[in-house]
Design an enzyme around this catalytic site. Structure first.
Site, PDB file in Angstrom:
ATOM      1  N   ASP A  53       0.805  -1.222   0.000  1.00 42.75           N
ATOM      2  CA  ASP A  53       0.000   0.000   0.000  1.00 42.75           C
ATOM      3  C   ASP A  53       0.840   1.275   0.000  1.00 42.75           C
ATOM      4  OD1 ASP A  53      -2.522  -1.110  -0.240  1.00 42.75           O
ATOM      5  OD2 ASP A  53      -2.668  -1.515   1.903  1.00 42.75           O
TER       6      ASP A  53
ATOM      7  N   TRP B  86     -12.444  -1.224  -5.578  1.00 46.96           N
ATOM      8  CA  TRP B  86     -11.004  -1.136  -5.890  1.00 46.96           C
ATOM      9  C   TRP B  86     -10.754  -1.686  -7.294  1.00 46.96           C
ATOM     10  CZ3 TRP B  86      -9.873   2.415  -2.938  1.00 46.96           C
ATOM     11  CH2 TRP B  86      -9.822   2.369  -1.552  1.00 46.96           C
TER      12      TRP B  86
ATOM     13  N   ASP C 193      -7.235  -4.869  -3.817  1.00 44.02           N
ATOM     14  CA  ASP C 193      -6.938  -3.475  -3.470  1.00 44.02           C
ATOM     15  C   ASP C 193      -5.695  -2.958  -4.194  1.00 44.02           C
ATOM     16  OD1 ASP C 193      -7.985  -5.290  -1.555  1.00 44.02           O
ATOM     17  OD2 ASP C 193      -7.957  -3.777   0.008  1.00 44.02           O
TER      18      ASP C 193
ATOM     19  N   ARG D 279     -16.278  -2.862  -1.042  1.00 48.50           N
ATOM     20  CA  ARG D 279     -15.125  -1.993  -1.286  1.00 48.50           C
ATOM     21  C   ARG D 279     -14.129  -2.686  -2.219  1.00 48.50           C
ATOM     22  NH1 ARG D 279     -14.180  -0.388   3.479  1.00 48.50           N
ATOM     23  NH2 ARG D 279     -12.222  -1.419   4.005  1.00 48.50           N
TER      24      ARG D 279
HETATM   25  N1  GLY Z   1      -7.134  -1.682   1.389  1.00 49.62           N
HETATM   26  C1  GLY Z   1      -7.794  -2.166   2.550  1.00 49.62           C
HETATM   27  C2  GLY Z   1      -9.201  -1.774   2.629  1.00 49.62           C
HETATM   28  O1  GLY Z   1      -9.801  -1.364   1.658  1.00 49.62           O
HETATM   29  O2  GLY Z   1      -9.736  -1.874   3.725  1.00 49.62           O
END
Ligand code: GLY
Length: 379
Positions: free
Chosen positions: A99, A237, A161, A233
């Site tokens: 990340d 992404w 993600d 989520r």
């Molecule tokens: N990238 C981790 C989340 O979306 O929680």
């Protein structure tokens, strides 16, 4: 050009006026922080808690978006402060993960784009090299996490993600004219196309590969309800991430992937416009995640801008519905609290359910500036 209807344009201007009024106050209160969430309406501070935390770039990103919108120096000062604070991660090295894109795109890359600061370029290049170094050649994927944060062996784990970390690699290639970074990003995106997107357009959160031979071993539900479910989520992404890969490469298969996920997502938006944590969760409890609505809106607006006139309204109208629902029912516009969005959820099986989360605020802001036509595109 989006060419919004007049009432939509009026709504956007109204939201930006509310954003500007609120952020003008909140940024002063949180001047020396990197927030993740709020406790009783007050921002916490990840500088004291976990400087490697993956969300630590978003507050700086919000400051750059506000600086771009208003020109007020205070936003730039705060953005610089958060970027300096993140140097501790680069020095420590241990604790960093894939990340680094989420952390240094909205801070150092943003700073470099706006001011040309050579120190910011150096930090961003450093982060890009760390990300490239996580590439697994056998499987063609970027390793997500380290084993220091989990009891699992994560050498072969990739997560959807990561599609949002790839723009750091595209930026590094565009900046240096060295294709290696973009080659890694595209290889990861190609792998994700095959291994994460299911035939119905939904996506897996975690895919485990054999780190030595590259075959898919299994999938995990990750932050969603269960394996085989559809963590919202995570869908966003993929939706926004593939769209960004298309923006940087022009490869039509990435646009097709973004549209496939978008169509699945739009078909599952409930009538009330409130996005659940997982499209396949039980009806009760009615868990929701406003962050997914904000991120989806960003991706849908980008798709709307990339496709022809005859199809753009499908994406634009879905984005408007999501954002207007968040504005009307999940935004806290008072200046007494530090957060914008309520109703964010970290994961289905997690204590942080229906809370404020900084990336919800960030992507809501980004989406609204996109609609205005004043987005400082940081990806
Ligand atoms: N990238 C981790 C989340 O979306 O929680």
């Amino acid at each position: 050009m989006l060419n919004l209807q007049n009432d939509d344009r009026i709504w956007v201007d109204d939201v930006i006026a509310k954003l500007t009024a609120k952020m003008g106050v909140v940024c002063e209160r949180s001047r020396n922080k990197i927030p993740y969430t709020t406790r009783n309406g007050t921002h916490d501070n990840q500088i004291e808690k976990d400087i490697n935390w993956w969300t630590n770039g978003f507050w700086g990103g919000m400051m750059w978006l506000m600086y771009h919108e208003t020109g007020a120096q205070k936003y730039k000062e705060i953005a610089n402060y958060t970027e300096d604070a993140l140097d501790a991660c680069l020095h420590q090295f241990y604790g960093l993960h894939h990340d680094v894109g989420f952390m240094w795109l909205p801070t150092s890359v943003a700073n470099y784009k706006v001011t040309g600061n050579p120190e910011s370029r150096k930090r961003a290049m450093h982060a890009a090299n760390l990300l490239a170094g996580r590439f697994n050649l056998a499987g063609g994927f970027i390793r997500a996490w380290n084993d220091d944060t989990t009891s699992e062996d994560t050498r072969g784990w990739a997560i959807v993600d990561c599609m949002m970390n790839l723009p750091l690699l595209y930026w590094a290639s565009e900046e240096t004219k060295d294709p290696r970074y973009a080659q890694i990003a595209m290889k990861h995106a190609d792998t994700a196309l095959d291994a994460f997107i299911r035939p119905d357009g939904s996506v897996n959160h975690i895919v485990e590969f054999d780190p030595f031979h590259g075959d898919v071993v299994r999938t995990y539900g990750g932050q969603g309800y269960e394996d085989g479910s559809s963590w919202t989520r995570g869908q966003t992404w993929a939706l926004y991430g593939f769209m960004i890969s298309y923006t940087h490469t022009g490869k039509p298969e990435y646009l097709q992937a973004a549209k496939r996920v978008a169509h699945y997502f739009m078909a599952n938006i409930p009538d009330n416009g409130i996005i659940p944590i997982d499209f396949r969760q039980p009806k009760e409890p009615a868990y929701e995640d406003s962050t997914a609505a904000a991120i989806a809106a960003c991706g849908l607006i980008e798709i709307a801008q990339a496709v022809g006139e005859y199809e753009k309204d499908v994406y634009l109208n879905a984005a408007l519905k999501l954002l207007k629902t968040v504005d009307a029912s999940r935004c806290d516009w008072t200046t007494g609290s530090d957060h914008l969005l309520m109703g964010g959820s970290a994961a289905y099986h997690h204590q942080d359910i229906h809370v404020s989360i900084i990336y919800g605020d960030y992507y809501f802001m980004e989406a609204v500036f996109k609609l205005k036509g004043n987005d400082l595109f940081l990806w």
